[in-house]
Design an enzyme around this catalytic site. Sequence first.
Site, PDB file in Angstrom:
ATOM      1  N   HIS A  17       0.847  -1.200   0.000  1.00 41.18           N
ATOM      2  CA  HIS A  17       0.000   0.000   0.000  1.00 41.18           C
ATOM      3  C   HIS A  17       0.883   1.251   0.000  1.00 41.18           C
ATOM      4  CE1 HIS A  17      -3.153  -2.533   2.329  1.00 41.18           C
ATOM      5  NE2 HIS A  17      -3.646  -2.322   1.129  1.00 41.18           N
ATOM      6  N   LYS A  41     -15.126  -8.151   3.905  1.00 38.79           N
ATOM      7  CA  LYS A  41     -14.164  -8.376   5.005  1.00 38.79           C
ATOM      8  C   LYS A  41     -14.850  -8.034   6.317  1.00 38.79           C
ATOM      9  CE  LYS A  41     -10.319  -7.416   1.896  1.00 38.79           C
ATOM     10  NZ  LYS A  41      -9.276  -6.464   1.477  1.00 38.79           N
ATOM     11  N   ARG A  91      -1.933  -6.173  -8.372  1.00 38.03           N
ATOM     12  CA  ARG A  91      -0.867  -7.149  -8.159  1.00 38.03           C
ATOM     13  C   ARG A  91      -0.898  -8.280  -9.186  1.00 38.03           C
ATOM     14  NH1 ARG A  91      -2.737  -8.069  -2.167  1.00 38.03           N
ATOM     15  NH2 ARG A  91      -4.584  -7.943  -3.466  1.00 38.03           N
ATOM     16  N   SER A 129      -2.982  -7.400   3.118  1.00 35.70           N
ATOM     17  CA  SER A 129      -3.280  -7.266   4.548  1.00 35.70           C
ATOM     18  C   SER A 129      -3.630  -8.629   5.137  1.00 35.70           C
ATOM     19  CB  SER A 129      -4.449  -6.307   4.762  1.00 35.70           C
ATOM     20  OG  SER A 129      -4.118  -5.032   4.287  1.00 35.70           O
TER      21      SER A 129
HETATM   22  O1  PNS Z   1      -8.335  -2.709   0.540  1.00 37.37           O
HETATM   23  P1  PNS Z   1      -9.600  -3.248  -0.062  1.00 37.37           P
HETATM   24  O2  PNS Z   1     -10.405  -4.017   0.979  1.00 37.37           O
HETATM   25  O3  PNS Z   1      -9.376  -4.063  -1.304  1.00 37.37           O
HETATM   26  O4  PNS Z   1     -10.459  -1.959  -0.494  1.00 37.37           O
HETATM   27  C1  PNS Z   1     -11.745  -2.111  -1.046  1.00 37.37           C
HETATM   28  C2  PNS Z   1     -12.549  -0.833  -0.836  1.00 37.37           C
HETATM   29  C3  PNS Z   1     -12.645  -0.481   0.651  1.00 37.37           C
HETATM   30  C4  PNS Z   1     -11.903   0.303  -1.603  1.00 37.37           C
HETATM   31  C5  PNS Z   1     -13.966  -1.114  -1.422  1.00 37.37           C
HETATM   32  O5  PNS Z   1     -14.561  -2.172  -0.731  1.00 37.37           O
HETATM   33  C6  PNS Z   1     -14.847   0.127  -1.361  1.00 37.37           C
HETATM   34  O6  PNS Z   1     -14.808   0.953  -2.252  1.00 37.37           O
HETATM   35  N1  PNS Z   1     -15.647   0.227  -0.263  1.00 37.37           N
HETATM   36  C7  PNS Z   1     -16.568   1.340  -0.071  1.00 37.37           C
HETATM   37  C8  PNS Z   1     -18.003   0.929  -0.493  1.00 37.37           C
HETATM   38  C9  PNS Z   1     -18.098   0.883  -2.000  1.00 37.37           C
HETATM   39  O7  PNS Z   1     -18.031   1.904  -2.662  1.00 37.37           O
HETATM   40  N2  PNS Z   1     -18.166  -0.349  -2.564  1.00 37.37           N
HETATM   41  C10 PNS Z   1     -18.109  -0.548  -4.010  1.00 37.37           C
HETATM   42  C11 PNS Z   1     -19.425  -0.449  -4.682  1.00 37.37           C
HETATM   43  S1  PNS Z   1     -20.584  -1.650  -4.150  1.00 37.37           S
END
Ligand code: PNS
Length: 164
Positions: A17, A41, A91, A129
């Site tokens: 990150h 998660k 990745r 993570s």
């Molecule tokens: O580090 P991650 O868990 O891969 O990040 C994913 C994240 C938090 C960016 C994604 O889940 C997100 O955008 N969450 C906010 C809610 C949202 O907009 N979800 C996508 C549309 S349903």
Amino acid sequence: MSLAICPGSFDPITLGHLDIISRSAQIFDNVIVCIMFNSNKTKPMFAISERVEMVKKVVERFPNVRVDTSDGLLAEYAKQFDGAVIVKGLRAASDFEYEFQMNHINKKINPELETMFLTANEKYTFLSSSVVREVASYGADLTGFVPREIVDEIEEKAKLWRQK
Ligand code: PNS
């Protein structure tokens, strides 16, 4: 002024990150690291407030990076910043499939919103993570996985988890 939003759950922030954040900070005038919820998660290791503190500690070195949180949709969050671009790291092909879908969902909600992808540094293609949480749960040394400023904190938390 160009603005990148680096969103993620950062549970916890890894060297992968940090690499994406630092490269974004070179490309864009300003960067917001936004700590958000990922509905896939459901058992976080760290509370949002703990993640904020860890990320702040780690990005302190970059004058053009700040930390924020949102419990809403990323595409809605981005609407408050005119012309902001989402930056995410890729990745592997598996990341691409997920990110491709997310990009289209975000576009449906906020058609103005662009997403850019930076390929992960090859040193960190193995890193996530969840790998960090797994390694920490066995009490192994996290140097080389997460920024050194937060190694002790994660190891402490993992120790408490093991005692549960
Ligand atoms: O580090 P991650 O868990 O891969 O990040 C994913 C994240 C938090 C960016 C994604 O889940 C997100 O955008 N969450 C906010 C809610 C949202 O907009 N979800 C996508 C549309 S349903």
